[in-house]
Scaffold this active site. Structure first.
Site, PDB file in Angstrom:
ATOM      1  N   HIS A 250      37.945  68.954  28.194  1.00 14.97           N
ATOM      2  CA  HIS A 250      37.268  70.225  27.348  1.00 14.97           C
ATOM      3  C   HIS A 250      37.018  71.486  27.930  1.00 14.97           C
ATOM      4  CE1 HIS A 250      33.220  68.966  29.076  1.00 14.97           C
ATOM      5  NE2 HIS A 250      32.790  70.261  28.633  1.00 14.97           N
TER       6      HIS A 250
ATOM      7  N   GLU B 278      39.344  76.598  29.128  1.00 12.32           N
ATOM      8  CA  GLU B 278      38.463  77.771  29.351  1.00 12.32           C
ATOM      9  C   GLU B 278      38.369  78.187  30.742  1.00 12.32           C
ATOM     10  OE1 GLU B 278      34.595  76.602  28.092  1.00 12.32           O
ATOM     11  OE2 GLU B 278      33.693  78.359  28.700  1.00 12.32           O
ATOM     12  N   ASP B 279      38.605  77.409  31.662  1.00 15.66           N
ATOM     13  CA  ASP B 279      38.404  77.597  33.085  1.00 15.66           C
ATOM     14  C   ASP B 279      39.842  78.111  33.553  1.00 15.66           C
ATOM     15  OD1 ASP B 279      35.649  77.264  33.042  1.00 15.66           O
ATOM     16  OD2 ASP B 279      36.029  75.081  33.670  1.00 15.66           O
TER      17      ASP B 279
END
Ligand code: MN
Length: 533
Positions: free
Chosen positions: A71, A75-76
């Site tokens: 998850h 984003e990273d």
């Protein structure tokens, strides 16, 4: 560090394929987060691994558990959405996208949080698993909140109590609700948390001693009456919930009878009522305190018999009687009904399945009530025409939120986002574009850029080519195909719903006179609220 073995061990009867899939997700996540650290200084990967284990304990399917592992990967920035889709499939990518926080470059502060939450709930409308991953994510983050910089802690803790705990409650996930509330409480109001903990501790010792005697007496009595297969446990009231109740009772602890409750867990429903009869024959029940949540489940699906009795050993005691299945359901709620069922988009089918089973399907009512309010304009119930039908839990949430100073902006964002007649669609990169209901790919293209609109050649919705008059639905991923030689046609004016798009089309076509019959009249009913702004 949670190992992949521990995650698999927590799963309910995983297939060999499931295990391979989870191992693959575990490896990718570990590689992607290599070198990253948590605020605590520990490797970042402990977080997705712990989130995945929680999801396995909730009873979720392999896709959801793998989504828990992955998850934070996008984003990273160390893995692309394309890689994830190729390796793990569309469903998993959809869940990951729904949970991913929006980039800081587009939104800031409260706006960013409102946007992220909006996106989360929009995605949830088509796949409830998105919300369950988010809850597991939040659950683990709350366990490590003390390491987060001080100025962020209170905001995260407040958001947990005001948004995520009510959602967990609504999903019937009682255990998650109680635990995230109690983890958040000390960061929201340290003095009250300390005071409540002291009050509970004082009371606990005497209650536990008394309850142990009651339990012994009750166990003998049940056995004597032929009820031999059962177990008991004692549940302590959560600190946050005790604090809420104490505030309502003017801090008078003697008025609270359910700080501790004795639970009797039996195999079958008949046993529940048999046990209740035995309890009431043994101890005098307090009038008006008996609740049959088996015949009348709570709106979130919770089932149990509750009674409050007067015992010689421990005074007034709450006793809860339920089956093992009800017990599991009370802890994990919606998740416990979902194991190994492809829930995804097929809420209706699931509801049918659940109606066949003895279990209440009520826990899905809120999903149903949320979806239409997001997808289309309510016709109203005649009393309040033009009003959006707001799911009451969401309205309550907004109200509860409004009492907290400083979060006004966030609430306003919530109301705007959810309660007006908009659809939320996504670019292939996952950016949100919101449009009026019944908007088409033409509106979408112009909302991105006038050049894209003016050279619109084709449009794909969720990967499929569609015609230009297709109404976009909530959560659709829209991809525009641009070509230099493409130009607007007069028909587009009819297809477009936004004035922005129509203005550009007319300009491109060289039309200057206004439309004779403005299209918006067709939508007048839908626009009432908008014009009232
Ligand atoms: Mn996370």
């Amino acid at each position: 560090m949670t190992t992949v073995k521990e995650i698999v061990a927590a799963m309910h009867k995983p297939s060999e394929e499931d295990v391979v899939y989870i191992e693959k997700a575990y490896d990718l996540s570990r590689r992607a987060h290599e070198g990253q650290l948590r605020y605590s200084g520990e490797p970042y990967f402990i977080h997705p691994a712990a989130t995945a284990k929680l999801l396995a304990e909730f009873g979720m399917d392999a896709t959801t558990i793998a989504a828990g592992l992955l998850h934070d990967v996008v984003e990273d920035g160390k893995a692309t959405r394309e890689d994830i889709e190729k390796e793990f499939g569309k469903e998993l990518l959809f869940i990951v996208d729904g949970v991913t926080k929006l980039g800081t470059h587009r939104y800031h502060g409260a706006e960013r949080h409102a946007e992220s939450l909006r996106r989360l709930l929009v995605a949830t409308a088509s796949d409830i698993r998105v919300l369950i991953v988010k809850l597991a994510d939040r659950y683990h983050n709350m366990q490590t909140l003390e390491h987060v910089p001080e100025h962020k802690r209170r905001r995260i803790a407040l958001e947990t109590i005001e948004i995520y705990a009510p959602i967990a409650d609504r999903l019937g996930m009682g255990k998650v609700k109680r635990e995230i509330e109690d983890l958040a409480f000390p960061f929201v109001d340290p003095d009250a948390a300390r005071h409540t903990a002291e009050v509970r501790k004082l009371k606990t010792k005497e209650t536990e001693d008394g309850l142990a005697k009651v339990r012994k007496e009750l166990v003998q009595e049940l056995a004597k009456k032929g009820l031999v297969t059962f177990r008991t446990d004692i549940r302590m009231k959560g600190l946050w919930s005790l604090h809420q109740k104490l505030s309502r009772k003017h801090d008078d602890i003697t008025l609270i009878h359910d700080i501790a409750a004795l639970r009797i867990i039996v195999p079958k429903i008949e046993d529940c009522y048999a046990a209740l009869g035995i309890v009431h024959a043994l101890y005098r029940p307090l009038p008006g305190e008996f609740k049959d949540y088996i015949a009348f489940p709570k709106p979130n699906g919770y089932q149990s018999l509750h009674t409050t009795v007067v015992t010689p050993e421990a005074g007034i005691v709450e006793i809860q009687i339920r089956t093992e299945e009800m017990h599991r359901s009370a802890q994990f709620g919606i998740a416990s009904h979902m194991s190994y069922k492809q829930l995804g988009k097929d809420v209706e089918k699931l509801e049918k399945d659940m109606q066949k089973s003895r279990f209440s399907s009520l826990s899905f009512a809120w999903v149903r009530s949320l979806i239409p309010s997001l997808l289309k304009v309510s016709e109203g119930d005649g009393k309040s025409s033009g009003e959006t039908k707001i799911p009451s839990w969401l309205a309550e949430l907004a109200e509860a939120h409004a009492e907290v100073a400083g979060s006004q902006e966030f609430v306003e964002g919530l109301k705007e986002d959810f309660f007006s007649h908009r659809v939320f669609v996504f670019t292939p990169h996952g950016d949100v574009v919101d449009l009026p209901t019944a908007s088409t790919p033409i509106d979408f293209a112009y909302a991105i850029h006038s050049d894209l609109g003016n050279h619109l050649q084709g449009a794909k919705v969720n990967g499929k080519l569609v015609s230009f008059d297709t109404a976009l639905g909530n959560g659709d991923v829209v991809e525009i195909i641009r070509r230099d030689s493409a130009h607007p046609s007069p028909k587009w004016v009819e297809y477009a719903k936004t004035s922005l798009a129509r203005r550009h089309i007319r300009a491109a076509l060289g039309i200057i006179e206004p439309e004779r019959r403005p299209l918006r009249h067709r939508n007048r009913k839908h626009l009432n609220r908008k014009t009232a702004h």
